[in-house]
Design a protein around this motif. Structure first.
Motif, PDB file in Angstrom:
ATOM      1  N   VAL A  79      -0.761  12.395   6.710  1.00 55.50           N
ATOM      2  CA  VAL A  79       0.222  11.954   5.723  1.00 55.50           C
ATOM      3  C   VAL A  79       0.556  13.140   4.829  1.00 55.50           C
ATOM      4  O   VAL A  79      -0.219  14.083   4.725  1.00 55.50           O
ATOM      5  N   THR A  80       1.717  13.086   4.197  1.00 56.67           N
ATOM      6  CA  THR A  80       2.101  14.155   3.272  1.00 56.67           C
ATOM      7  C   THR A  80       1.888  13.709   1.830  1.00 56.67           C
ATOM      8  O   THR A  80       1.781  12.508   1.546  1.00 56.67           O
ATOM      9  N   LEU A  81       1.876  14.684   0.944  1.00 56.62           N
ATOM     10  CA  LEU A  81       1.741  14.370  -0.474  1.00 56.62           C
ATOM     11  C   LEU A  81       2.923  13.525  -0.940  1.00 56.62           C
ATOM     12  O   LEU A  81       2.742  12.566  -1.691  1.00 56.62           O
ATOM     13  N   SER A  82       4.124  13.831  -0.495  1.00 55.33           N
ATOM     14  CA  SER A  82       5.276  13.020  -0.915  1.00 55.33           C
ATOM     15  C   SER A  82       5.151  11.586  -0.408  1.00 55.33           C
ATOM     16  O   SER A  82       5.522  10.647  -1.115  1.00 55.33           O
ATOM     17  N   GLN A  83       4.606  11.395   0.791  1.00 51.67           N
ATOM     18  CA  GLN A  83       4.389  10.032   1.296  1.00 51.67           C
ATOM     19  C   GLN A  83       3.363   9.293   0.446  1.00 51.67           C
ATOM     20  O   GLN A  83       3.525   8.107   0.158  1.00 51.67           O
ATOM     21  N   LEU A  84       2.315   9.981   0.051  1.00 51.34           N
ATOM     22  CA  LEU A  84       1.303   9.371  -0.809  1.00 51.34           C
ATOM     23  C   LEU A  84       1.930   8.930  -2.128  1.00 51.34           C
ATOM     24  O   LEU A  84       1.707   7.806  -2.592  1.00 51.34           O
ATOM     25  N   LEU A  85       2.721   9.795  -2.740  1.00 49.80           N
ATOM     26  CA  LEU A  85       3.332   9.481  -4.025  1.00 49.80           C
ATOM     27  C   LEU A  85       4.382   8.373  -3.903  1.00 49.80           C
ATOM     28  O   LEU A  85       4.472   7.500  -4.780  1.00 49.80           O
ATOM     29  N   ALA A  86       5.134   8.376  -2.821  1.00 49.49           N
ATOM     30  CA  ALA A  86       6.098   7.298  -2.583  1.00 49.49           C
ATOM     31  C   ALA A  86       5.368   5.966  -2.382  1.00 49.49           C
ATOM     32  O   ALA A  86       5.785   4.926  -2.896  1.00 49.49           O
ATOM     33  N   THR A  87       4.252   6.019  -1.668  1.00 49.59           N
ATOM     34  CA  THR A  87       3.462   4.810  -1.433  1.00 49.59           C
ATOM     35  C   THR A  87       2.894   4.277  -2.740  1.00 49.59           C
ATOM     36  O   THR A  87       2.865   3.059  -2.963  1.00 49.59           O
ATOM     37  N   TRP A  88       2.453   5.162  -3.600  1.00 55.35           N
ATOM     38  CA  TRP A  88       1.935   4.755  -4.909  1.00 55.35           C
ATOM     39  C   TRP A  88       2.995   3.946  -5.657  1.00 55.35           C
ATOM     40  O   TRP A  88       2.711   2.886  -6.239  1.00 55.35           O
ATOM     41  N   THR A  89       4.222   4.411  -5.629  1.00 57.48           N
ATOM     42  CA  THR A  89       5.330   3.746  -6.301  1.00 57.48           C
ATOM     43  C   THR A  89       5.594   2.370  -5.705  1.00 57.48           C
ATOM     44  O   THR A  89       5.689   1.367  -6.415  1.00 57.48           O
ATOM     45  N   VAL A  90       5.701   2.324  -4.383  1.00 53.75           N
ATOM     46  CA  VAL A  90       5.984   1.056  -3.713  1.00 53.75           C
ATOM     47  C   VAL A  90       4.799   0.098  -3.854  1.00 53.75           C
ATOM     48  O   VAL A  90       4.976  -1.111  -3.996  1.00 53.75           O
ATOM     49  N   HIS A  91       3.589   0.634  -3.873  1.00 51.50           N
ATOM     50  CA  HIS A  91       2.387  -0.170  -4.103  1.00 51.50           C
ATOM     51  C   HIS A  91       2.487  -0.880  -5.455  1.00 51.50           C
ATOM     52  O   HIS A  91       2.205  -2.083  -5.559  1.00 51.50           O
ATOM     53  N   ASP A  92       2.871  -0.166  -6.500  1.00 47.42           N
ATOM     54  CA  ASP A  92       3.068  -0.788  -7.804  1.00 47.42           C
ATOM     55  C   ASP A  92       4.090  -1.913  -7.718  1.00 47.42           C
ATOM     56  O   ASP A  92       3.849  -3.029  -8.185  1.00 47.42           O
ATOM     57  N   LEU A  93       5.249  -1.618  -7.146  1.00 41.86           N
ATOM     58  CA  LEU A  93       6.315  -2.618  -7.055  1.00 41.86           C
ATOM     59  C   LEU A  93       5.886  -3.819  -6.216  1.00 41.86           C
ATOM     60  O   LEU A  93       6.211  -4.969  -6.546  1.00 41.86           O
ATOM     61  N   ASN A  94       5.143  -3.566  -5.150  1.00 41.53           N
ATOM     62  CA  ASN A  94       4.632  -4.637  -4.302  1.00 41.53           C
ATOM     63  C   ASN A  94       3.746  -5.582  -5.105  1.00 41.53           C
ATOM     64  O   ASN A  94       3.869  -6.809  -5.019  1.00 41.53           O
ATOM     65  N   HIS A  95       2.863  -5.015  -5.908  1.00 38.56           N
ATOM     66  CA  HIS A  95       1.949  -5.860  -6.669  1.00 38.56           C
ATOM     67  C   HIS A  95       2.631  -6.550  -7.854  1.00 38.56           C
ATOM     68  O   HIS A  95       2.241  -7.661  -8.219  1.00 38.56           O
ATOM     69  N   ILE A  96       3.645  -5.934  -8.424  1.00 36.71           N
ATOM     70  CA  ILE A  96       4.427  -6.618  -9.461  1.00 36.71           C
ATOM     71  C   ILE A  96       5.112  -7.838  -8.848  1.00 36.71           C
ATOM     72  O   ILE A  96       5.092  -8.937  -9.419  1.00 36.71           O
ATOM     73  N   ALA A  97       5.698  -7.659  -7.667  1.00 34.18           N
ATOM     74  CA  ALA A  97       6.337  -8.780  -6.967  1.00 34.18           C
ATOM     75  C   ALA A  97       5.309  -9.851  -6.595  1.00 34.18           C
ATOM     76  O   ALA A  97       5.589 -11.054  -6.702  1.00 34.18           O
ATOM     77  N   GLN A  98       4.136  -9.425  -6.169  1.00 34.38           N
ATOM     78  CA  GLN A  98       3.077 -10.372  -5.825  1.00 34.38           C
ATOM     79  C   GLN A  98       2.678 -11.209  -7.042  1.00 34.38           C
ATOM     80  O   GLN A  98       2.535 -12.431  -6.945  1.00 34.38           O
ATOM     81  N   ILE A  99       2.504 -10.564  -8.176  1.00 36.93           N
ATOM     82  CA  ILE A  99       2.140 -11.283  -9.398  1.00 36.93           C
ATOM     83  C   ILE A  99       3.224 -12.300  -9.753  1.00 36.93           C
ATOM     84  O   ILE A  99       2.927 -13.463 -10.059  1.00 36.93           O
ATOM     85  N   ALA A 100       4.471 -11.892  -9.703  1.00 38.69           N
ATOM     86  CA  ALA A 100       5.575 -12.798 -10.023  1.00 38.69           C
ATOM     87  C   ALA A 100       5.600 -13.978  -9.041  1.00 38.69           C
ATOM     88  O   ALA A 100       5.802 -15.129  -9.461  1.00 38.69           O
ATOM     89  N   ARG A 101       5.381 -13.720  -7.766  1.00 40.08           N
ATOM     90  CA  ARG A 101       5.394 -14.775  -6.750  1.00 40.08           C
ATOM     91  C   ARG A 101       4.270 -15.783  -6.987  1.00 40.08           C
ATOM     92  O   ARG A 101       4.470 -16.990  -6.948  1.00 40.08           O
ATOM     93  N   VAL A 102       3.066 -15.264  -7.273  1.00 37.45           N
ATOM     94  CA  VAL A 102       1.922 -16.148  -7.508  1.00 37.45           C
ATOM     95  C   VAL A 102       2.162 -16.998  -8.752  1.00 37.45           C
ATOM     96  O   VAL A 102       1.906 -18.210  -8.756  1.00 37.45           O
ATOM     97  N   MET A 103       2.674 -16.383  -9.807  1.00 39.46           N
ATOM     98  CA  MET A 103       2.929 -17.130 -11.030  1.00 39.46           C
ATOM     99  C   MET A 103       4.029 -18.172 -10.821  1.00 39.46           C
ATOM    100  O   MET A 103       3.905 -19.313 -11.292  1.00 39.46           O
TER     101      MET A 103
END
Length: 179
Positions: free
Chosen positions: A134-158
């Protein structure tokens, strides 16, 4: 204009710096009825998600980026325990988790900004224990999408808490539709 799907560090920073405030705004002051709800067995509550984000902040994103920058492919990443939060934070309050996450994220962003990364550095490679190279840019992009994924997950569960309470409007609320 760059391809909007292409990695851009400044765009990444815009999201990463907002995640703690977003979670604080959504969850702080809510009762257990909101932050301890989940979608059934083996699913995560908003409380669990925040614990997961804290653990990831401590052991995943910046540590892995440092490995890429300092060791490249010579040192594979340590496997990440995606479930550590269940035991580790069981006696914490939600406010303690939110505060810890905000502190850790601020430190992570200070480190990330301090690196003043170049395009060549963003292309450096590391080795993920399951995914391989993996590349550093892929890691950093994944970090961003990981945050958004979990924000969406929290909203869905609530939102799911009121799945039945909304009555016939459920058909118009995509967040309540089966995944």
């Amino acid at each position: 204009m760059r391809d909007p799907g292409q990695f851009q560090l400044e765009a990444t920073l815009e999201i990463l710096e907002r995640t703690p405030e977003t979670l604080q705004s959504l969850l702080a002051g809510t009762s257990d009825k909101w932050h301890r709800i989940n979608e059934g067995p083996d699913t995560w509550s908003p409380f669990d998600v925040v614990g997961h984000l804290v653990h990831g902040e401590e052991t995943d994103w910046i540590p892995r980026a440092q490995i890429i920058l300092e060791r490249g492919q010579d040192q594979p990443f340590e496997p990440f325990d995606r479930f550590a939060q269940f035991e580790r934070f069981s006696d914490w309050t939600l406010l303690e988790l939110l505060d810890r996450f905000a502190q850790l994220r601020a430190a992570s962003l200070k480190t990330l900004r301090g690196w003043d990364l170049t395009a060549d550095q963003l292309a450096l490679q590391g080795v993920h224990p399951e995914l391989g190279t993996v590349t550093l840019s892929q890691l950093l992009a994944t970090w961003t999408v990981h945050d958004l994924n979990h924000i969406a997950q929290i909203a869905r569960v609530m939102a799911g808490r009121y799945r039945n309470a909304v009555g016939p409007w459920a058909q118009y609320l995509s967040i309540l539709q089966p995944r």
